[in-house]
Design a protein around this motif. Structure first.
Motif, PDB file in Angstrom:
ATOM      1  N   ILE A 138       0.864  -1.176   0.000  1.00 15.43           N
ATOM      2  CA  ILE A 138       0.000   0.000   0.000  1.00 15.43           C
ATOM      3  C   ILE A 138       0.900   1.224   0.000  1.00 15.43           C
ATOM      4  N   HIS A 139       0.667   2.113  -0.967  1.00 15.42           N
ATOM      5  CA  HIS A 139       1.430   3.352  -1.076  1.00 15.42           C
ATOM      6  C   HIS A 139       0.468   4.516  -0.872  1.00 15.42           C
ATOM      7  N   THR A 140       0.888   5.512  -0.123  1.00 19.28           N
ATOM      8  CA  THR A 140       0.087   6.719   0.057  1.00 19.28           C
ATOM      9  C   THR A 140       0.953   7.921  -0.277  1.00 19.28           C
ATOM     10  N   PHE A 141       0.401   8.801  -1.084  1.00 19.42           N
ATOM     11  CA  PHE A 141       1.100  10.015  -1.481  1.00 19.42           C
ATOM     12  C   PHE A 141       0.341  11.209  -0.910  1.00 19.42           C
ATOM     13  N   SER A 142       1.044  12.227  -0.540  1.00 19.30           N
ATOM     14  CA  SER A 142       0.405  13.443  -0.043  1.00 19.30           C
ATOM     15  C   SER A 142       0.879  14.623  -0.871  1.00 19.30           C
ATOM     16  N   ASN A 143      -0.054  15.530  -1.101  1.00 17.37           N
ATOM     17  CA  ASN A 143       0.264  16.720  -1.869  1.00 17.37           C
ATOM     18  C   ASN A 143      -0.621  17.848  -1.354  1.00 17.37           C
ATOM     19  N   ALA A 144      -0.049  18.994  -1.138  1.00 16.26           N
ATOM     20  CA  ALA A 144      -0.829  20.126  -0.651  1.00 16.26           C
ATOM     21  C   ALA A 144      -0.505  21.359  -1.483  1.00 16.26           C
ATOM     22  N   SER A 145      -1.517  22.179  -1.659  1.00 17.53           N
ATOM     23  CA  SER A 145      -1.330  23.453  -2.345  1.00 17.53           C
ATOM     24  C   SER A 145      -2.141  24.501  -1.581  1.00 17.53           C
ATOM     25  N   GLN A 146      -2.204  25.690  -2.103  1.00 15.55           N
ATOM     26  CA  GLN A 146      -3.005  26.739  -1.459  1.00 15.55           C
ATOM     27  C   GLN A 146      -4.494  26.413  -1.517  1.00 15.55           C
ATOM     28  N   LYS A 147      -4.895  25.577  -2.464  1.00 19.34           N
ATOM     29  CA  LYS A 147      -6.317  25.328  -2.677  1.00 19.34           C
ATOM     30  C   LYS A 147      -6.826  24.021  -2.081  1.00 19.34           C
ATOM     31  N   HIS A 148      -6.010  22.978  -2.045  1.00 21.46           N
ATOM     32  CA  HIS A 148      -6.505  21.699  -1.545  1.00 21.46           C
ATOM     33  C   HIS A 148      -5.362  20.778  -1.142  1.00 21.46           C
ATOM     34  N   ILE A 149      -5.770  19.706  -0.449  1.00 21.83           N
ATOM     35  CA  ILE A 149      -4.835  18.674  -0.013  1.00 21.83           C
ATOM     36  C   ILE A 149      -5.308  17.355  -0.620  1.00 21.83           C
ATOM     37  N   GLU A 150      -4.386  16.560  -1.110  1.00 21.62           N
ATOM     38  CA  GLU A 150      -4.726  15.259  -1.665  1.00 21.62           C
ATOM     39  C   GLU A 150      -3.883  14.191  -0.999  1.00 21.62           C
ATOM     40  N   GLN A 151      -4.494  13.033  -0.767  1.00 20.03           N
ATOM     41  CA  GLN A 151      -3.777  11.884  -0.234  1.00 20.03           C
ATOM     42  C   GLN A 151      -4.315  10.622  -0.897  1.00 20.03           C
ATOM     43  N   PRO A 152      -3.983  10.391  -2.151  1.00 19.40           N
ATOM     44  CA  PRO A 152      -4.519   9.201  -2.828  1.00 19.40           C
ATOM     45  C   PRO A 152      -3.758   7.935  -2.443  1.00 19.40           C
ATOM     46  N   PRO A 153      -4.462   6.948  -1.902  1.00 20.40           N
ATOM     47  CA  PRO A 153      -3.799   5.674  -1.629  1.00 20.40           C
ATOM     48  C   PRO A 153      -3.727   4.844  -2.898  1.00 20.40           C
ATOM     49  N   SER A 154      -2.757   3.976  -2.974  1.00 19.25           N
ATOM     50  CA  SER A 154      -2.568   3.117  -4.133  1.00 19.25           C
ATOM     51  C   SER A 154      -2.208   1.730  -3.633  1.00 19.25           C
TER      52      SER A 154
END
Length: 167
Positions: A138-154
């Motif tokens: 299981i891989h989880t990536f995190s990404n944040a910007s001024q507008k939103h946060i994403e954490q899509p698991p794979s």
């Protein structure tokens, strides 16, 4: 299983000889092709837009409200509409004001990509049902910007005989 028995099926439709007559089922409101075991996205209701009327904040919000995505399959697509709505609020547009040209261009791009969602085929079965998965990660990536946060698991799984499957 009850649905299969209710439709007179003794085994899973995927394994029956004549599977062409079996309609799509729904799981959590998402269309599921039981024969080929994948989810699809229904965009018919979203495509019904009166193009003779101007595009307003009300129309954008109505479009966002028509998207049913209980599992989050469409999050990379819907986040763009949510950011657009956020921008409309920041600009203090009234409900029935026509979108400014720069915002309208973003909206038009988003709306023109909508039919492509109906081509998505999301596999329901991630792991091999034979139990032959030799490596599961299981891989989880995190990404944040001024507008939103994403954490899509794979999920990455591979078997001894097949290459890796990533979903």
């Amino acid at each position: 299983m009850k649905t299969w028995k209710g439709e007179g099926l003794e085994i899973h439709p995927r394994h029956s000889e004549d599977s062409s007559q079996i309609p799509l089922s729904k799981v959590l409101g998402i269309p599921w092709n039981v024969v080929h075991d994948y989810f699809t996205i229904d965009v018919k209701g979203l495509m019904e837009l009166d193009t003779s009327k101007p595009i307003t904040k009300r129309v954008v919000l109505q479009s966002a409200g028509k998207i049913y995505d209980s599992v989050g399959f469409l999050s990379p697509y819907t986040i763009r509409l949510k950011c657009l709505l956020q921008e409309l609020w920041l600009r203090k547009l009234a409900w029935d004001d026509e979108l400014p040209p720069d915002i309208y261009a973003i909206w038009l791009q988003w709306w023109s990509e909508l039919p492509l969602l109906s081509e998505l085929k999301i596999p329901q079965m991630i792991l091999d049902s034979s139990g032959d998965s030799s490596d599961v990660q299981i891989h989880t990536f995190s990404n944040a910007s001024q507008k939103h946060i994403e954490q899509p698991p794979s999920l990455r799984s591979s078997t001894k005989t097949e290459s890796a499957l990533i979903s």
